[in-house]
Design an enzyme around this catalytic site. Structure first.
Site, PDB file in Angstrom:
ATOM      1  N   GLY A   1      54.514  23.349  22.805  1.00  0.00           N
ATOM      2  CA  GLY A   1      53.359  24.214  23.004  1.00  0.00           C
ATOM      3  C   GLY A   1      52.810  24.679  21.679  1.00  0.00           C
TER       4      GLY A   1
ATOM      5  N   PRO B   1      51.668  27.141  18.559  1.00  0.00           N
ATOM      6  CA  PRO B   1      52.436  28.177  17.865  1.00  0.00           C
ATOM      7  C   PRO B   1      52.245  29.539  18.526  1.00  0.00           C
ATOM      8  CG  PRO B   1      51.072  26.943  16.319  1.00  0.00           C
ATOM      9  CD  PRO B   1      50.686  26.488  17.681  1.00  0.00           C
TER      10      PRO B   1
ATOM     11  N   GLU C   1      21.860  39.001  15.304  1.00  0.00           N
ATOM     12  CA  GLU C   1      22.840  39.297  16.359  1.00  0.00           C
ATOM     13  C   GLU C   1      22.152  39.536  17.699  1.00  0.00           C
ATOM     14  OE1 GLU C   1      25.813  38.629  15.986  1.00  0.00           O
ATOM     15  OE2 GLU C   1      25.734  38.446  13.809  1.00  0.00           O
TER      16      GLU C   1
ATOM     17  N   HIS D   1      21.365  36.264  19.319  1.00  0.00           N
ATOM     18  CA  HIS D   1      22.473  35.697  20.093  1.00  0.00           C
ATOM     19  C   HIS D   1      22.571  36.383  21.455  1.00  0.00           C
ATOM     20  CE1 HIS D   1      24.301  33.213  17.033  1.00  0.00           C
ATOM     21  NE2 HIS D   1      24.529  34.213  16.200  1.00  0.00           N
TER      22      HIS D   1
HETATM   23  P1  ADP Z   1      56.762  30.090  18.872  1.00  0.00           P
HETATM   24  O1  ADP Z   1      58.197  29.836  18.578  1.00  0.00           O
HETATM   25  O2  ADP Z   1      56.294  29.471  20.152  1.00  0.00           O
HETATM   26  O3  ADP Z   1      55.846  29.765  17.751  1.00  0.00           O
HETATM   27  P2  ADP Z   1      57.697  32.763  19.011  1.00  0.00           P
HETATM   28  O4  ADP Z   1      58.695  32.608  20.082  1.00  0.00           O
HETATM   29  O5  ADP Z   1      58.216  32.818  17.646  1.00  0.00           O
HETATM   30  O6  ADP Z   1      56.582  31.644  19.109  1.00  0.00           O
HETATM   31  O7  ADP Z   1      56.833  34.047  19.318  1.00  0.00           O
HETATM   32  C1  ADP Z   1      56.471  34.951  18.316  1.00  0.00           C
HETATM   33  C2  ADP Z   1      56.370  36.350  18.872  1.00  0.00           C
HETATM   34  O8  ADP Z   1      55.296  36.448  19.790  1.00  0.00           O
HETATM   35  C3  ADP Z   1      57.582  36.750  19.668  1.00  0.00           C
HETATM   36  O9  ADP Z   1      58.551  37.289  18.834  1.00  0.00           O
HETATM   37  C4  ADP Z   1      57.041  37.762  20.633  1.00  0.00           C
HETATM   38  O10 ADP Z   1      56.970  39.026  20.038  1.00  0.00           O
HETATM   39  C5  ADP Z   1      55.639  37.290  20.868  1.00  0.00           C
HETATM   40  N1  ADP Z   1      55.532  36.522  22.110  1.00  0.00           N
HETATM   41  C6  ADP Z   1      55.164  35.231  22.211  1.00  0.00           C
HETATM   42  N2  ADP Z   1      55.149  34.837  23.489  1.00  0.00           N
HETATM   43  C7  ADP Z   1      55.541  35.887  24.212  1.00  0.00           C
HETATM   44  C8  ADP Z   1      55.718  36.124  25.619  1.00  0.00           C
HETATM   45  N3  ADP Z   1      55.500  35.152  26.532  1.00  0.00           N
HETATM   46  N4  ADP Z   1      56.124  37.339  26.006  1.00  0.00           N
HETATM   47  C9  ADP Z   1      56.347  38.305  25.110  1.00  0.00           C
HETATM   48  N5  ADP Z   1      56.194  38.163  23.791  1.00  0.00           N
HETATM   49  C10 ADP Z   1      55.778  36.978  23.342  1.00  0.00           C
HETATM   50 ZN    ZN Z   2      25.256  34.071  14.320  1.00  0.00          ZN
END
Ligand code: ADP
Ligand code: ZN
Ligand code: MG
Length: 619
Positions: A218, A220, A439, A442
């Protein structure tokens, strides 16, 4: 968090030869110190004959016998007035002593001063200790500290084949599924793994083998790392977490050794979870024609071997995460390895609310209109939302509020999307006017079209991102599909800013550059990927490279078609621009009213805007 440090047992033994060599070196050195004469200066070597001749002629005043050497001095100083010590070897001459005793000497007594030095001998035990044990120990300690330093630097010598890697296993992970909002499908799949780790026999009795590995894919920030930890937390098993890049070492073979180590330790701790984050660092497809990377390939091969090798019934589950699944080696994805693929998508409206809730629990807040915030953050990842909540808390502290409010959250959405407000910026009256009309342009085009998201807010407060103003549109619900008309309307809205500049300010500015970029991207995607042009029907003309990372595309058509696509794209943008100009021309009065209002207040809400311009629709 209590981290259970596990050091792999790399044998810190030194090679037996080294102790031996070091001892020899030191003995040579010590002995050179013990032997006399070497460091005593101004000794003149003479032959035995000269010595006897000097004795016979009564010149010698003092004779010392030591270690088979004869040291003697004569009465007469040399030219520089120094007493010189002469040296010669003993010849085993039995009559020498008698001769010396009877010889003439310039001494007052008339006799040669004669003595013999018997070297003092240490006891053999002390000798042995000094010459063998002490040097051995010194070198041993030097060796140990050297090796420690080297292994700290990442290298490792003498104990190749063992990575010496520090691999951490968290014995007690506190994260649970409750910390992960949304992602229900992923949780469901992973629940099975949790269940298996709790009670493996239930599955083995049935004869079922659970997947050895699951791959979380998925964009980031969607919670891949988070959910992997949550699996360990739910299952209450040790959690070995390592990032793919940690395997790629300076020396070929080190990464493979690390993989071996990891699996050895994990098997010892089973049931447990191995989590390899960003696995694309080692799992990249091997058939890249351009120069392979030996180290990475060896590491990958080792990983494949280990995954095949270990007993799936023991309860070691391997989770991995990546945002570039298409680049992974096919061998990793075949059944028996990472055969489960768990997609982690961007959260939809309900999930965004849930994620906001999870993070709001950690801060002090009043009544929050979650719906507004969740709707304003379409397309944000979980990590973005966590960031937004934290920014809101920071803002509340800055403003010395007692708790976080909805407006803190709304402002922080804008901060995360467009940067902080740049209050000090000095913008001339003329420029401010152009920005306002741009603006409002738009907003006007958006408001007058039927299939267009409602205007939520218009502002001409500059942002640190470089935006001089912006118009926020927020959809009322969650949209999964966009139809052709909506896309065309969106492009028209994007051209609305420039259209207002042209028609009202009679100028064109650089302020439209971002609009141009977005409009072109949309129009191009319509032609090349969405099959929305008459000319190319449903033909794919572009393919997406990294779906989860920005999604840059490359053309899959001939050069002739490529230039034709440009014409199609231009046609779409031209039509949209024309439409925007028409809408603004038809609403000049409202344009002036709204722009005046915006110039006075700098920020106006969608509601205020609609009150000024009315709700009539044109297209
Ligand atoms: P990835 O590994 O997919 O890049 P992370 O797991 O490191 O993302 O997520 C980074 C932060 O974003 C987590 O520590 C959390 O705080 C927040 N986060 C991401 N997805 C969720 C979720 N589904 N529920 C709660 N917090 C989330
Ligand atoms: Zn514009
Ligand atoms: Mg991650």
């Amino acid at each position: 968090m209590d981290k259970n440090t596990q050091k792999s047992q790399s044998p810190q033994k030194i090679h037996p030869y080294w102790g031996f060599f070091s001892t020899i070196l030191l003995v040579l050195f010590l002995n050179s110190l013990i032997f006399p004469g070497v460091f005593t200066p101004s000794i003149v070597k003479t032959d035995y004959g000269t010595f006897i001749a000097k004795v016979d002629s009564g010149l010698v005043s003092k004779v010392t016998l030591e270690n088979g050497q004869i040291y003697y001095t004569t009465a007469k100083p040399d030219e520089k007035g120094k007493n010189i010590v002469y040296q010669t070897g003993e010849m085993g001459d039995a009559s020498l002593t008698a001769k010396l005793l009877s010889a003439q000497s310039p001494n007052k007594s008339g006799k040669i001063q004669l003595n013999r030095i018997v070297p003092e001998k240490n006891s053999p035990i002390i000798d042995f200790f000094l010459m063998w044990i002490v040097p051995g120990l010194i070198f041993y300690f030097i060796w140990i500290s050297l090796q420690k330093r080297m292994s700290k630097m990442g290298g490792n010598f003498l104990s190749l084949g063992n990575s010496g890697a520090k691999i951490y296993a968290e014995s007690e992970v506190k994260t649970t599924f409750a910390d992960v909002a949304g992602q229900n499908e992923a949780k469901e799949t992973l629940q099975e793994i949790v269940d298996f780790l709790h009670n493996p026999s239930k599955y083995t009795q049935m004869g079922a083998t659970l997947p050895k590995g699951a791959l979380l894919v998925g964009p980031p920030g969607t919670g891949k790392t988070l959910i992997a930890r949550a699996v360990a937390g739910e299952a209450k098993v040790p959690f070995f977490s390592i990032s793919g890049s940690e395997f790629v070492q300076m020396f070929v073979g080190m990464g493979a050794a690390k993989v071996r180590d990891l699996f050895k330790q994990a098997t010892a701790k089973a049931p447990c979870i191995i989590f390899i984050d960003e696995i694309d660092a080692i799992g990249k497809s091997r058939d890249n024609a351009m120069g392979g990377n030996d180290e990475r390939e060896q590491t990958l091969n080792q990983l494949l071997t280990e995954m095949d090798g270990f007993d799936g019934k023991k309860g070691v589950v391997i989770l991995a995460a990546t945002n570039r699944p298409e680049s992974l080696d096919k061998a990793l994805l075949r059944p028996g390895r990472f055969d489960r693929r768990i997609p982690m998508g961007l959260p939809d409206l309900e999930d965004r609310k849930a994620i906001l809730n999870v993070h709001l629990k950690k801060i002090k807040h009043g009544d929050i209109d979650l719906d507004i915030v969740a709707r304003a953050t379409a397309g944000s990842s979980g990590a973005d939302l966590a960031n937004i909540v934290n920014e809101a808390a920071l803002r509340a502290v800055r403003l010395s509020e007692s708790q976080v409010s909805t407006s803190d959250l709304e402002e922080s959405v804008e901060v995360v999307m467009a940067g902080a407000q740049k209050k000090g910026a000095v913008i001339s009256k003329e420029e401010k006017k152009i920005i306002a009309y741009h603006e409002i342009g738009h907003a006007m085009v958006a408001a007058r079209q039927n299939n267009s998201a409602p205007v939520h807010k218009i502002t001409i407060i500059p942002r640190t991102s470089g935006a001089l103003g912006y118009t926020m549109q927020i959809d009322t619900g969650e949209q999964y599909l966009m139809n052709k008309q909506e896309l065309l309307n969106k492009i028209a809205t994007l051209t609305g800013g420039r259209a207002a500049e042209e028609l009202i300010c009679h100028t064109v500015t650089t302020g439209a550059s971002n609009d141009i970029e977005q409009a072109t991207k949309l129009a191009r995607a319509m032609v090349t990927r969405y099959g929305m042009s008459d000319k190319y029907d449903m033909m794919e003309l572009e393919t997406i490279n990294n779906a989860y990372l920005g999604g840059d595309a490359s053309l899959t058509c001939s050069a002739a078609t490529a230039s034709d696509i440009d014409q199609e794209v231009l046609r779409i943008i031209r039509a949209a621009h024309e439409k925007a100009r028409n809408i603004i021309n038809n609403n000049l009065d409202e344009m002036h009213k709204a722009a005046q209002f915006l110039l006075n207040k700098e920020t106006i809400s969608g509601e205020e805007f609609m009150n000024i311009i009315g709700t009539k629709k044109e297209a």
